[in-house]
Enzyme design. Structure first.
Site, PDB file in Angstrom:
ATOM      1  N   GLY A  32       9.606  -5.303  -4.913  1.00 11.35           N
ATOM      2  CA  GLY A  32      10.828  -4.660  -4.442  1.00 11.35           C
ATOM      3  C   GLY A  32      10.723  -4.005  -3.080  1.00 11.35           C
ATOM      4  O   GLY A  32      11.695  -3.955  -2.324  1.00 11.35           O
ATOM      5  N   THR A  57       1.170  -6.463  -6.656  1.00 11.95           N
ATOM      6  CA  THR A  57      -0.245  -6.532  -7.033  1.00 11.95           C
ATOM      7  C   THR A  57      -0.393  -6.817  -8.522  1.00 11.95           C
ATOM      8  O   THR A  57      -1.221  -7.620  -8.935  1.00 11.95           O
ATOM      9  CB  THR A  57      -0.947  -5.213  -6.663  1.00 11.95           C
ATOM     10  OG1 THR A  57      -0.923  -5.071  -5.241  1.00 11.95           O
ATOM     11  CG2 THR A  57      -2.389  -5.209  -7.137  1.00 11.95           C
ATOM     12  N   CYS A  86     -11.292   0.660  13.107  1.00 11.13           N
ATOM     13  CA  CYS A  86     -11.214   2.120  13.084  1.00 11.13           C
ATOM     14  C   CYS A  86     -10.091   2.618  12.176  1.00 11.13           C
ATOM     15  O   CYS A  86     -10.145   3.728  11.683  1.00 11.13           O
ATOM     16  CB  CYS A  86     -11.008   2.660  14.486  1.00 11.13           C
ATOM     17  SG  CYS A  86     -12.265   2.126  15.656  1.00 11.13           S
ATOM     18  N   GLN A 135       6.016 -11.223   1.181  1.00 17.05           N
ATOM     19  CA  GLN A 135       6.460 -11.102   2.570  1.00 17.05           C
ATOM     20  C   GLN A 135       7.562 -12.092   2.906  1.00 17.05           C
ATOM     21  O   GLN A 135       8.320 -11.889   3.842  1.00 17.05           O
ATOM     22  CB  GLN A 135       5.283 -11.301   3.541  1.00 17.05           C
ATOM     23  CG  GLN A 135       4.186 -10.271   3.407  1.00 17.05           C
ATOM     24  CD  GLN A 135       4.608  -8.892   3.877  1.00 17.05           C
ATOM     25  OE1 GLN A 135       5.578  -8.737   4.624  1.00 17.05           O
ATOM     26  NE2 GLN A 135       3.898  -7.879   3.433  1.00 17.05           N
ATOM     27  N   ASN A 188       0.847 -11.456   5.282  1.00 18.92           N
ATOM     28  CA  ASN A 188       1.359 -10.110   5.551  1.00 18.92           C
ATOM     29  C   ASN A 188       0.928  -9.561   6.908  1.00 18.92           C
ATOM     30  O   ASN A 188       1.622  -8.747   7.495  1.00 18.92           O
ATOM     31  CB  ASN A 188       0.930  -9.154   4.443  1.00 18.92           C
ATOM     32  CG  ASN A 188      -0.560  -9.194   4.198  1.00 18.92           C
ATOM     33  OD1 ASN A 188      -1.169 -10.261   4.152  1.00 18.92           O
ATOM     34  ND2 ASN A 188      -1.160  -8.044   4.072  1.00 18.92           N
ATOM     35  N   THR A 197       7.900   0.234 -21.829  1.00 20.32           N
ATOM     36  CA  THR A 197       9.342   0.379 -21.648  1.00 20.32           C
ATOM     37  C   THR A 197       9.737  -0.076 -20.246  1.00 20.32           C
ATOM     38  O   THR A 197       9.113   0.301 -19.266  1.00 20.32           O
ATOM     39  CB  THR A 197       9.757   1.848 -21.864  1.00 20.32           C
ATOM     40  OG1 THR A 197       9.391   2.215 -23.182  1.00 20.32           O
ATOM     41  CG2 THR A 197      11.250   2.037 -21.664  1.00 20.32           C
TER      42      THR A 197
HETATM   43  S1  FES Z   1     -13.578   4.760  13.985  1.00 23.29           S
HETATM   44 FE1  FES Z   1     -14.058   3.334  15.506  1.00 23.29          FE
HETATM   45  S2  FES Z   1     -14.352   4.609  17.232  1.00 23.29           S
HETATM   46 FE2  FES Z   1     -13.795   6.013  15.730  1.00 23.29          FE
END
Ligand code: FES
Lengths: 410, 233
Positions: free
Chosen positions: A202, A74, A327, A181, A153, A239
């Site tokens: 790394g 990054t 989710c 990757q 990735n 450093t």
């Molecule tokens: S976060 Fe999508 S159903 Fe719980």
């Protein structure tokens, strides 16, 4: 039964190679000096660093002065994009990248947009590839940088870096690629690849976390982001992380040395896994390019079920993978990469990435193939949905439109 | 000020209970109760065919969400017509671990033992489900709301089927942001996903970016939803 542990999240990070760890240990207690010190203890560390830089340069077919060690992939990406932007500020203002890049690239570009730069986000196709003609057309007089990742990735799609590099050099635009990757599997010869800047880290090559590298081609001028004692050729003060750098270079060498044989081995496992899972489980879609893909990437969508629930069941069976499901993400947005490919939302939710690695065996793959059908079946039994694959596909056009509008809103 | 503190601590409690599995493979910290309900969900069907059969005899069915927008929940209820007690609460879900566990817990809370009356059941709040489970991550609170919503739909369905139309409660959407056509439901959703102040809700929904006039109304709604779902009563 749950004794078996199958780590299939090597694209997130890898377990350190024991030879690498051994190498690293030395630099904590034996050769512990500050490379900037005048005395012999410091000199030892400096010599070690010089040696590492030479070896890293050799892997990349570059000069030692072109290697800058950093604190992560990054950081290298930030250094490449922001560093170049600051250097050309006032003269040029346009950057080109793609919608399927890593957050490190996308967020950096969005930040620069706020600072007055223009960014074009190239679309990727259903397989995750950018269109080279589109790239050509997007380049303007004030374009100073193109940043396109070598291999994705999440879905493993490998871009045609050589060609992109050629287009950029013809148009006199600098080209940066995020090769994190790719580093264990693909060619890293910067001359072959026609790149001006290339990012590595790394933790993807069985090396340490918290170390990265930026290849900066001679003649490419960037502003440093971190000022101080002038280390790393004045590009990155602080450093040097000698143990990390020594271990990283060792890991990189090992990975590149083995990459052809290892790629071949993993392609066979990968293809077997994709084929057999699709045979055993109905309504599964492969995300990413079928052939132009990383040898270790299997990214599948299981319709009608949600990814996090799959991950939890896999975890209970000792299988560790990741998902592009909304989710599972902090922001509750589904994977931007899968959506960028124009894949329906439904696919993103049930997407699982298995990323194989050097410890993955044929037995591991067999084990996953064995337990997966039951997990999916159990979750499908409690799912209120029963999507028709064909229908979903035809819905896709509408969904793409939705995404387009959604993006326009932003 | 006082009220804010309560919400804060409530949030912290959920947060402590873990943050699920993240995109890049972070570990999960669900409570044992959550895990138990996730790995052994109660009141489910063995096959989808069984669910289809059951649908024919259920007294009420509610479906909310869709796979395209993320989560989905279907609830089936059987009710003793004389006592209006819940005899059975069964369900199907397309959702995360929390969605599965909280629906399972909810179905147990509602129909266990003698079963609650419909009126009693309607008083159960998503927060009660979270408490029953020993806490869930703040970010996952909306998953337990899904169960609650599907149940309300199922009850409405029951009322319709039994001719008690006057009892049906619909909460129609209201457009709040006239430019981006953002509704009160969208704002509710954002709050449930953990956006606790205007800035956070705006970041999620883009509400009020163009339609500045709606901002006071949005702020009020956020307050309302916070009280509804997170506040003590
Ligand atoms: S976060 Fe999508 S159903 Fe719980």
């Amino acid at each position: 039964m749950t004794e078996r542990k199958v780590y299939m999240d090597n694209s997130a990070t890898t377990r350190m190679d024991s030879m690498v760890k051994e190498e690293m240990d030395k630099y904590f207690t034996e050769i512990y000096g500050n490379p900037g010190s005048f005395h012999s203890i410091g000199l030892d560390a400096k010599q070690a660093m010089d040696n590492a830089r030479e070896r890293a340069a050799k892997v990349l077919n570059a000069k030692t002065s072109e290697i800058i060690f950093t604190g992560s992939g990054t950081e290298s990406i930030n250094m490449a994009i922001k560093g170049l932007a600051y250097a050309v500020q006032g003269k040029k203002k346009h950057i080109i990248t793609s919608t399927a890049e890593h957050h490190a690239v996308l967020e950096t570009c969005e930040y620069l947009e706020k600072k007055g730069f223009d960014v074009t986000y190239l679309k990727v196709d259903r397989d995750g590839l950018i269109d080279l003609d589109e790239l050509k057309n997007a380049i303007r007089d004030d374009t100073f940088l193109v940043s396109i990742m070598y291999a994705n990735n999440e879905v493993g799609t490998v871009q045609d870096i050589k060609e992109i590099g050629k287009i950029c050099s013809e148009k006199n635009v600098k080209f940066h690629t995020d090769a994190c990757q790719a580093s264990g599997y693909l060619d890293l010869d910067v001359k072959e690849l026609n790149v001006d800047m290339l990012t590595l880290n790394g933790s993807k090559v069985y090396g340490p976390k918290g170390v990265g590298l930026l290849y900066l081609k001679m003649g490419t001028v960037i502003e440093p982001l971190i000022h101080g004692g002038g280390q790393e050729n004045n590009k990155r003060s602080g450093t040097e992380n000698v143990p990390g750098i020594m271990a990283f270079v060792k890991a990189l060498e090992i990975a590149q040395e083995n990459r052809v044989a290892e790629s071949e081995r993993l392609v066979a496992l990968r293809n077997k896994m994709i084929r057999e899972v699709m045979e055993k489980i109905p309504k599964v879609v492969l995300n990413g390019h079928p052939t132009k893909r990383l040898p270790n990437n299997v990214n599948l969508s299981f319709l009608d079920v949600e990814g996090e629930a799959i991950l939890l069941y896999l975890d209970s069976k000792g299988i560790y993978a990741s998902s592009g499901s909304a989710c599972t993400s902090k922001t509750l947005d589904p994977s931007h990469v899968i959506l960028a490919m124009g894949v329906p939302y439904e696919f993103a939710h049930g997407s699982i990435r298995f990323s194989l690695g050097k410890e993955t065996t044929a037995e591991d793959v067999d084990y996953v193939i064995k337990v997966l059908p039951e997990i999916i079946q159990n979750l499908r039994n409690i799912s209120p949905f029963n999507l028709d694959l064909e229908n979903v596909e035809s819905e896709q056009k509408k969904i793409r439109e939705k995404i387009r509008i959604h993006e326009a809103k932003k | 000020m006082n009220e804010l503190k309560v919400i804060q601590s409530e949030k912290d409690k959920f947060a402590l209970a873990g943050d699920g599995v993240s995109h890049d493979g972070k570990s999960w910290f669900y409570t044992d109760v959550v895990k138990d309900h996730f790995f052994n969900p109660r009141n489910i069907f063995k096959t989808t065919q069984e669910a289809d059969e059951y649908a024919k005899e259920a007294d009420g069915i509610g479906l909310v969400g869709s796979p395209a927008c993320g989560d989905g929940m279907k609830m089936f209820i059987k009710i003793d017509k004389d006592t209006e007690k819940l005899e059975e609460v069964k369900w199907q879900t397309f959702g995360c671990g929390t969605a599965i566990a909280s629906t399972s817990a909810y179905s147990v809370m509602l129909a266990e033992g003698n079963g609650m009356t419909v009126d009693e059941a309607l008083k159960v709040k998503p927060k009660d489900i979270a408490d029953y489970l020993g806490g869930i991550p703040a970010r996952k609170f909306h998953c337990s709301v899904l169960a609650d919503k599907a149940f309300r739909e199922a009850v409405n369905d029951y009322y319709k089927k039994t001719g008690q139309n006057e009892k049906v409660k619909t909460d129609g959407k209201k457009i709040i942001d006239n430019v981006l056509k953002i509704t009160d439901h969208d704002i509710e959703h954002a709050v449930l996903e953990g956006a606790m102040d205007f800035e956070a809700v705006q970041k999620k929904t883009k509400v009020g970016v163009h339609d500045k006039e709606c901002i006071p109304m949005v702020k009020n709604l956020i307050k309302e939803y916070k009280e509804k779902y997170f506040g003590e009563d």
